[in-house]
Structures are given as C-alpha cells and as structure tokens.
Design a protein around this motif. Structure first.
Motif, PDB file in Angstrom:
ATOM      1  N   LYS A 218       0.858  -1.182   0.000  1.00 56.68           N
ATOM      2  CA  LYS A 218       0.000   0.000   0.000  1.00 56.68           C
ATOM      3  C   LYS A 218       0.901   1.240   0.000  1.00 56.68           C
ATOM      4  O   LYS A 218       1.629   1.492   0.953  1.00 56.68           O
ATOM      5  CB  LYS A 218      -0.915   0.004   1.212  1.00 56.68           C
ATOM      6  N   ILE A 219       0.859   2.012  -1.071  1.00 52.86           N
ATOM      7  CA  ILE A 219       1.697   3.201  -1.202  1.00 52.86           C
ATOM      8  C   ILE A 219       1.107   4.377  -0.444  1.00 52.86           C
ATOM      9  O   ILE A 219       1.821   5.149   0.203  1.00 52.86           O
ATOM     10  CB  ILE A 219       1.862   3.584  -2.688  1.00 52.86           C
ATOM     11  N   GLN A 220      -0.212   4.527  -0.527  1.00 48.08           N
ATOM     12  CA  GLN A 220      -0.860   5.693   0.069  1.00 48.08           C
ATOM     13  C   GLN A 220      -2.284   5.342   0.465  1.00 48.08           C
ATOM     14  O   GLN A 220      -2.920   4.482  -0.152  1.00 48.08           O
ATOM     15  CB  GLN A 220      -0.869   6.846  -0.932  1.00 48.08           C
ATOM     16  N   GLN A 221      -2.768   5.989   1.517  1.00 44.71           N
ATOM     17  CA  GLN A 221      -4.159   5.818   1.930  1.00 44.71           C
ATOM     18  C   GLN A 221      -4.801   7.182   2.085  1.00 44.71           C
ATOM     19  O   GLN A 221      -4.174   8.142   2.553  1.00 44.71           O
ATOM     20  CB  GLN A 221      -4.256   5.040   3.242  1.00 44.71           C
ATOM     21  N   PHE A 222      -6.066   7.268   1.691  1.00 45.45           N
ATOM     22  CA  PHE A 222      -6.797   8.529   1.694  1.00 45.45           C
ATOM     23  C   PHE A 222      -8.018   8.367   2.602  1.00 45.45           C
ATOM     24  O   PHE A 222      -8.941   7.616   2.285  1.00 45.45           O
ATOM     25  CB  PHE A 222      -7.238   8.897   0.276  1.00 45.45           C
ATOM     26  N   ARG A 223      -8.029   9.076   3.703  1.00 43.94           N
ATOM     27  CA  ARG A 223      -9.130   9.008   4.667  1.00 43.94           C
ATOM     28  C   ARG A 223      -9.828  10.350   4.767  1.00 43.94           C
ATOM     29  O   ARG A 223      -9.165  11.385   4.770  1.00 43.94           O
ATOM     30  CB  ARG A 223      -8.609   8.594   6.057  1.00 43.94           C
ATOM     31  N   GLY A 224     -11.164  10.313   4.844  1.00 39.51           N
ATOM     32  CA  GLY A 224     -11.904  11.562   4.975  1.00 39.51           C
ATOM     33  C   GLY A 224     -13.369  11.431   4.622  1.00 39.51           C
ATOM     34  O   GLY A 224     -14.215  12.143   5.161  1.00 39.51           O
ATOM     35  N   HIS A 225     -13.693  10.511   3.735  1.00 38.05           N
ATOM     36  CA  HIS A 225     -15.100  10.281   3.395  1.00 38.05           C
ATOM     37  C   HIS A 225     -15.804   9.597   4.567  1.00 38.05           C
ATOM     38  O   HIS A 225     -15.202   8.825   5.327  1.00 38.05           O
ATOM     39  CB  HIS A 225     -15.223   9.397   2.152  1.00 38.05           C
ATOM     40  N   THR A 226     -17.094   9.866   4.687  1.00 38.44           N
ATOM     41  CA  THR A 226     -17.900   9.228   5.729  1.00 38.44           C
ATOM     42  C   THR A 226     -18.912   8.247   5.129  1.00 38.44           C
ATOM     43  O   THR A 226     -19.830   7.808   5.825  1.00 38.44           O
ATOM     44  CB  THR A 226     -18.642  10.293   6.563  1.00 38.44           C
ATOM     45  N   GLY A 227     -18.729   7.937   3.861  1.00 35.65           N
ATOM     46  CA  GLY A 227     -19.572   6.959   3.180  1.00 35.65           C
ATOM     47  C   GLY A 227     -18.731   6.178   2.193  1.00 35.65           C
ATOM     48  O   GLY A 227     -17.567   6.521   1.924  1.00 35.65           O
ATOM     49  N   ALA A 228     -19.295   5.124   1.665  1.00 37.23           N
ATOM     50  CA  ALA A 228     -18.575   4.287   0.695  1.00 37.23           C
ATOM     51  C   ALA A 228     -18.106   5.124  -0.491  1.00 37.23           C
ATOM     52  O   ALA A 228     -18.792   6.048  -0.937  1.00 37.23           O
ATOM     53  CB  ALA A 228     -19.475   3.154   0.219  1.00 37.23           C
ATOM     54  N   VAL A 229     -16.926   4.798  -1.008  1.00 37.09           N
ATOM     55  CA  VAL A 229     -16.360   5.500  -2.161  1.00 37.09           C
ATOM     56  C   VAL A 229     -16.719   4.706  -3.418  1.00 37.09           C
ATOM     57  O   VAL A 229     -16.245   3.592  -3.622  1.00 37.09           O
ATOM     58  CB  VAL A 229     -14.831   5.646  -2.033  1.00 37.09           C
ATOM     59  N   PHE A 230     -17.572   5.305  -4.262  1.00 34.35           N
ATOM     60  CA  PHE A 230     -18.110   4.603  -5.414  1.00 34.35           C
ATOM     61  C   PHE A 230     -17.320   4.831  -6.705  1.00 34.35           C
ATOM     62  O   PHE A 230     -17.463   4.062  -7.648  1.00 34.35           O
ATOM     63  CB  PHE A 230     -19.557   5.025  -5.660  1.00 34.35           C
ATOM     64  N   SER A 231     -16.524   5.896  -6.773  1.00 30.00           N
ATOM     65  CA  SER A 231     -15.822   6.194  -8.007  1.00 30.00           C
ATOM     66  C   SER A 231     -14.549   6.983  -7.720  1.00 30.00           C
ATOM     67  O   SER A 231     -14.535   7.842  -6.832  1.00 30.00           O
ATOM     68  CB  SER A 231     -16.726   7.005  -8.959  1.00 30.00           C
ATOM     69  N   VAL A 232     -13.483   6.663  -8.470  1.00 28.87           N
ATOM     70  CA  VAL A 232     -12.225   7.408  -8.356  1.00 28.87           C
ATOM     71  C   VAL A 232     -11.679   7.679  -9.753  1.00 28.87           C
ATOM     72  O   VAL A 232     -11.951   6.946 -10.699  1.00 28.87           O
ATOM     73  CB  VAL A 232     -11.158   6.639  -7.531  1.00 28.87           C
ATOM     74  N   ASP A 233     -10.916   8.753  -9.855  1.00 27.15           N
ATOM     75  CA  ASP A 233     -10.155   9.041 -11.066  1.00 27.15           C
ATOM     76  C   ASP A 233      -8.925   9.825 -10.633  1.00 27.15           C
ATOM     77  O   ASP A 233      -8.926  10.469  -9.568  1.00 27.15           O
ATOM     78  CB  ASP A 233     -10.996   9.858 -12.058  1.00 27.15           C
ATOM     79  N   TYR A 234      -7.862   9.760 -11.421  1.00 29.67           N
ATOM     80  CA  TYR A 234      -6.647  10.476 -11.037  1.00 29.67           C
ATOM     81  C   TYR A 234      -5.871  10.905 -12.258  1.00 29.67           C
ATOM     82  O   TYR A 234      -6.091  10.421 -13.372  1.00 29.67           O
ATOM     83  CB  TYR A 234      -5.769   9.624 -10.120  1.00 29.67           C
ATOM     84  N   ASN A 235      -4.950  11.853 -12.047  1.00 29.12           N
ATOM     85  CA  ASN A 235      -4.092  12.340 -13.107  1.00 29.12           C
ATOM     86  C   ASN A 235      -2.701  12.582 -12.530  1.00 29.12           C
ATOM     87  O   ASN A 235      -2.531  13.383 -11.624  1.00 29.12           O
ATOM     88  CB  ASN A 235      -4.657  13.636 -13.702  1.00 29.12           C
TER      89      ASN A 235
END
Length: 454
Positions: A218-235
């Motif tokens: 695991k390179i990185q973890q992102f915490r902050g949402h209070t509900g399930a994460v349904f979609s991600v995108d990155y650049n």
C-alpha cells in the motif's frame, strides 16, 4: 457485279444516303431489311450488337471515369468489379471512391493513406462485421475464474482487466490469454483504476488506497469520506486524485501525499461517478486543455473547472428534469467535447462548449436498457438479456448478443465496455479484443470478445 463496279455503286448509294433526313434513312433501312434473307439478317444482328455496345469505362479518361464512379453505391461498385479485369483494375485504383464509401458509412478517413485497396478492404471488412452483428456471429465469450466472493469493481485498459472483490483482493487479468498477471490483498473494492505501476481502489470502508502492483504494498491511503467510495479518477500530471462517495461529496486529493485538498459539496444523492478529463473545446468559461471534473449522482451532473484552482466552484449543473422525476443511470461519459449519460427517458448528449442538449435518443424500454459506451457511429447498450449495438446515424439496433444471468447492480459498476475505438467506426483493424465484461453470481467474470478473423 464486278468489284470495281460494286465499289462505285456502293459509294454512290452512300453519298445519296448521307443527304437524306432521319425519316428517309429509316425508311431506306426498313426497305433493305425487308429484302434481306436469313444470312443478311444474321449478319446484321451480330454487327449491331458490336456497334451498340460501348465500354465507356475503358474509353473515358481516367479522371472522368473516377468522377462517374463516385455516383455509384457500394454494392453497385462491387458488382462492376466483376464485369471484367479492366473494370476491376479501374475501380480498385480509385482511392477517392473507396474513401468516399467509407466516409458515407461514418468512418473517420486518414487522408494520408492513398491506397485504394486499403479503403476497399476497410469497407468489405466493416460490411462483413455488420452482417455478423446482425446474425449474432460477431462475438464469442469466455470467463475469468479466481475470486471467491462478489466481484464489484471492474476497470479495463490496453488489453488488461482489473477486478476488485469482496474477498479482499484485486486481480489484473490479460483478457487475451485469460491469465491472472497480478493478485494483491486489498480492502473491499467498490471501484478500481490502474496504470502500469499502481492500482487505486475505492472501498465500502469509506477509504481510498493506492497499491503497487509489483509488491502488493500500500503506497498511500486517503481518509476523509464518511460513506462508501463509489468512483475514483486520477491524473499523474496534476498529482490529483478525485473521488465520489455515498456521503454526497466529491473530494480532491494530492495523489502523492494523500492529503485532502478540497471537498466539493452540492450533491444531494450518492455521487456514483467522477471523471477527470481535459477539455477539447472552448467556451466563455473554459479553454482547450483545461482540466475538468465531472461528478454525477442520481439526478444531476456537476461540472467543476478543476485545472484552474483547487478551490473551484461548480461551473454548471446538468439534469434531464427540473422536478427530479427522471433519474440518471450511473453511466457517465465525457471525452472533452461531449457529455453523454443515459436516463429513464433515454440517452442524452450535451455539447460541452455550450452545455446544450444535442440529441436525445429515446428507446422503447429505457428503464431496462442501459448505456455502456457512446461513440460517433455506434453506441453499446444492454439489458437483462442482451448486449445491443445501435447505429447512431439511424438510431436503429444493428445487432445483439445474448447475455447470461449476470449479477444485478443498481449502481452499475459491475459491468463495463472494453475496447471502444470501434464505436467511432470500424476501420478494418479495431474490431478485436474485449467488448463487454460483467460479474456473475458465481464470482466469475463473463467476457464478450470480438471473434477473431471476422
């Protein structure tokens, strides 16, 4: 009559015949025919057949022949190729004719390719594929087996399919061989996206994680949402990751550092899709090259000019009904020029420069028919029983393919389109690879692929 006397007589008669008008000439011929016997009539018949036939394609200058050929429909052109070797040679050497035939089919034409046989081949193969689509012979199926629990997340890129499962794992598959390339331990995956080095997962545990394929770390973890994460995108260029969640928010993160840069609010339903894409058109509020973030919930699509500043404001909100009586399906598409989304009424296409609705494709049963992908020539749709190819020029279904009883998902993430370049027009080489993937109740992944050597 001697030869000399006959030639003199014939010359005299010919000179007199030329002085007659058309009616007198016809009367003279009728009289001579009435005096003729079987030998003369047979000779006349054979001679007339030769005189009346003219190979205009052989006699015309090549430029004029090419001009005339442009007026023929493709099937007539192919029939003319069978007349003789000379006709076949002329027709097969006319690049503009076959480019025009392909252009009429809606295909993109690369003007740098001036080989007529290439464009004729493109046309013939495209027509063959269209016949196979109609006859349900264009595709074949296979399965990927390896997960031990529900497969919820799918993402396809360059011949590789990533699957995320409730068995706390993500796998990367070579679609062509069906082999699993990587398998790493993760959290429960609601969405995945990957590149050559890393995998980004959004989870039902409200977190996002970035993993390294080669080690599974695991390179990185992102915490902050209070509900399930349904979609991600990155650049990677922006060093930005965006996420949509069941907590009604969109978050913007620093991809490398894992820190939350901004929380975008305004949605009143689960945010089921986020897309990060460069604009390819100019308007009063954005320019070509600007990075745009699109986020969608059950009723609205919001447009955010992410590339200008992190603390951006919503640029535009799109919907198909002001009173929220019509819901959107979670199939959002944005290519920098057009926004496409399906709804309970049909498929909507917006022009990104003006945000105006360009077209609405209404279907007989839109509540059960869902959009997979939308191109310039074709759209890929599906329902509970079939995969459909729609010709967008006529809005008529060109072909369909039977589907098994796949796992149902209201959110729509457990199925996807594979290679989509052919939706802009079959070019003789892009009808290969994955067409459709969906997760099955037995935890396998059902694949629909182009049949080779169509």
């Amino acid at each position: 009559m001697e030869k000399t006397a006959f030639e003199g007589w014939l010359e005299s008669v010919s000179a007199t015949f030329l002085t007659l008008n058309d009616q007198q000439r016809n009367q003279s011929l009728d009289h001579l025919i009435s005096l003729s016997g079987a030998v003369q009539l047979r000779h006349l018949s054979n001679g007339l057949e030769t005189l009346l036939k003219r190979d205009f394609l052989r006699l015309l200058p090549l430029e004029l022949a090419f001009y005339l050929l442009r007026w023929l429909d493709p099937q007539t052109l192919l029939t003319c190729c069978l007349v003789c070797k000379q006709w076949n040679k002329v027709i097969n050497s006319c690049t503009e004719v076959w480019q025009g035939v392909c252009r009429e089919l809606g295909w993109r034409i690369d003007e740098s390719i001036q080989d007529a046989s290439h464009w004729k081949g493109v046309y013939l193969k495209a027509k063959l594929r269209m016949m196979q689509l109609k006859d349900q012979e264009a595709f074949e199926t296979s399965s990927l087996i390896g997960h031990s629990a529900r497969v919820y997340a799918l993402y396809y890129k360059d011949g590789l399919l990533c699957t995320g499962s409730d068995d706390l794992s993500a796998k990367l598959w070579d679609v062509r061989t069906g082999q699993c390339i990587y398998g790493i331990q993760t959290h429960t995956c609601a969405t995945v996206k990957f590149d050559e080095q890393k995998l980004v997962t959004g989870s039902f545990d409200n977190t996002i994680a970035c993993w390294e394929w080669s080690t599974g770390a695991k390179i990185q973890q992102f915490r902050g949402h209070t509900g399930a994460v349904f979609s991600v995108d990155y650049n990677d260029e922006l060093d930005v990751l965006v996420s949509g969640s069941a907590d009604f928010t969109v978050k913007v993160w620093a991809l490398s550092a894992g820190a939350c840069l901004n929380t975008l609010t305004g949605h009143t339903e689960w945010v089921t899709k986020v897309i990060l894409q460069k604009s390819e058109v100019e308007s009063m509020v954005h320019s070509p090259g600007d990075y745009i973030l699109l986020s969608a919930d059950k009723y609205e699509i919001k447009v955010w000019p992410l590339g200008r500043e992190i603390n951006c404001k919503c640029l535009k909100t799109l919907s198909v009904s002001e009173d929220r009586s019509i819901s959107l399906q979670p199939r959002l598409q944005f290519d920098g020029r057009y926004i496409v989304c399906s709804s309970d009424l049909g498929v909507y296409q917006w022009d990104f420069a003006s945000f105006k609705v360009l077209r609405v494709i209404k279907m007989q049963d839109p509540a059960n028919l869902s959009l997979l992908s939308f191109g310039e020539v074709f759209a890929l749709l599906f329902d509970n029983h079939f995969l459909y190819v729609m010709d967008l020029r006529t809005e008529v279904i060109s072909g369909r393919w039977p589907l098994p009883a796949y796992r149902k998902s209201k959110r729509g993430s457990s199925f996807l389109a594979g290679v989509t370049s052919w939706l802009n027009g079959l070019d003789g080489g892009n009808d290969s690879g994955l067409v459709f993937a969906t997760s099955m109740p037995d935890h396998s992944i059902h694949l629909v692929l182009w049949k080779e050597n169509g």
